[in-house]
Design a protein around this motif. Structure first.
Motif, PDB file in Angstrom:
ATOM      1  N   ALA A  77      60.642  86.056  38.001  1.00  0.00           N
ATOM      2  CA  ALA A  77      59.582  85.651  38.927  1.00  0.00           C
ATOM      3  C   ALA A  77      59.079  86.872  39.693  1.00  0.00           C
ATOM      4  CB  ALA A  77      60.126  84.611  39.905  1.00  0.00           C
ATOM      5  N   ILE A 101      54.902  73.958  36.894  1.00  0.00           N
ATOM      6  CA  ILE A 101      54.581  75.343  36.572  1.00  0.00           C
ATOM      7  C   ILE A 101      55.402  75.704  35.343  1.00  0.00           C
ATOM      8  CG2 ILE A 101      54.805  77.763  37.279  1.00  0.00           C
ATOM      9  CD1 ILE A 101      54.074  76.997  40.064  1.00  0.00           C
ATOM     10  N   VAL A 103      57.083  78.452  32.720  1.00  0.00           N
ATOM     11  CA  VAL A 103      57.647  79.807  32.673  1.00  0.00           C
ATOM     12  C   VAL A 103      58.381  79.977  31.345  1.00  0.00           C
ATOM     13  CG1 VAL A 103      57.868  79.897  35.198  1.00  0.00           C
ATOM     14  CG2 VAL A 103      59.829  79.226  33.798  1.00  0.00           C
ATOM     15  N   TYR A 110      63.003  81.659  39.525  1.00  0.00           N
ATOM     16  CA  TYR A 110      62.081  80.560  39.818  1.00  0.00           C
ATOM     17  C   TYR A 110      62.792  79.390  40.497  1.00  0.00           C
ATOM     18  CZ  TYR A 110      58.744  82.978  36.805  1.00  0.00           C
ATOM     19  OH  TYR A 110      57.895  83.911  36.259  1.00  0.00           O
ATOM     20  N   ASP A 111      63.962  79.660  41.054  1.00  0.00           N
ATOM     21  CA  ASP A 111      64.752  78.594  41.678  1.00  0.00           C
ATOM     22  C   ASP A 111      64.812  78.721  43.200  1.00  0.00           C
ATOM     23  OD1 ASP A 111      66.230  80.908  41.592  1.00  0.00           O
ATOM     24  OD2 ASP A 111      68.086  79.954  40.935  1.00  0.00           O
ATOM     25  N   TRP A 115      58.829  78.383  44.631  1.00  0.00           N
ATOM     26  CA  TRP A 115      58.928  77.743  43.311  1.00  0.00           C
ATOM     27  C   TRP A 115      59.607  76.387  43.387  1.00  0.00           C
ATOM     28  CZ3 TRP A 115      55.800  80.573  40.579  1.00  0.00           C
ATOM     29  CH2 TRP A 115      55.718  81.948  40.831  1.00  0.00           C
ATOM     30  N   THR A 116      60.456  76.176  44.371  1.00  0.00           N
ATOM     31  CA  THR A 116      61.186  74.912  44.476  1.00  0.00           C
ATOM     32  C   THR A 116      60.268  73.748  44.825  1.00  0.00           C
ATOM     33  OG1 THR A 116      61.785  75.536  46.740  1.00  0.00           O
ATOM     34  CG2 THR A 116      63.429  75.940  45.014  1.00  0.00           C
ATOM     35  N   ILE A 120      59.796  73.186  37.353  1.00  0.00           N
ATOM     36  CA  ILE A 120      59.667  74.331  36.474  1.00  0.00           C
ATOM     37  C   ILE A 120      59.957  73.885  35.052  1.00  0.00           C
ATOM     38  CG2 ILE A 120      60.504  76.652  35.930  1.00  0.00           C
ATOM     39  CD1 ILE A 120      59.006  76.419  38.636  1.00  0.00           C
TER      40      ILE A 120
END
Length: 124
Positions: A77, A101, A103, A110-111, A115-116, A120
């Motif tokens: 990310a 989103i 990826v 991304y965690d 992002w949360t 994902i």
């Protein structure tokens, strides 16, 4: 749409414009400034962000009502993402009520916020 070799997308760079086709942010871009695409109409409905992007400012896609798919190509990310970078991005595809989103499979970072706020989806 954006030329390869472009290094930065400045604040308000495309605010209020109509962008035709899918928006592809090339690997050469390292920074997307605050509100760079605010209130844009994306005719292609998809935004792809390559792995070179390391900094994303606030409200980048605020009030962009036509983006349905946002995908990041980086295995990691971006290092610096404003907590409100994706605020106002209300037309993304959803799953179980959560905005999605996309990826790469095996991607990391991304965690954590922001992002949360999204589901994902890891893809090949």
């Amino acid at each position: 749409i954006l030329p390869s070799g472009l290094l930065e997308i400045g604040e308000y760079a495309f605010a209020g414009t109509d962008l035709f086709g899918r928006v592809y942010i090339p690997d050469s871009v390292t920074t997307i400034g605050a509100r760079a695409f605010q209130n844009c109409k994306f005719i292609g409905n998809t935004v792809t962000v390559e792995s070179g992007v390391q900094s994303i400012g606030g409200y980048v896609f605020n009030q962009c009502s036509s983006i349905q798919k946002l995908q990041f190509k980086g295995q990691q990310a971006p290092a610096s993402v404003s907590i409100n970078a994706f605020q106002g991005l209300n037309s993304l595809n959803t799953r179980n009520g959560n905005k999605i989103i996309y990826v790469p499979l095996g991607a990391g970072g991304y965690d954590v916020a922001p992002w949360t706020d999204f589901e994902i989806v890891y893809q090949r």
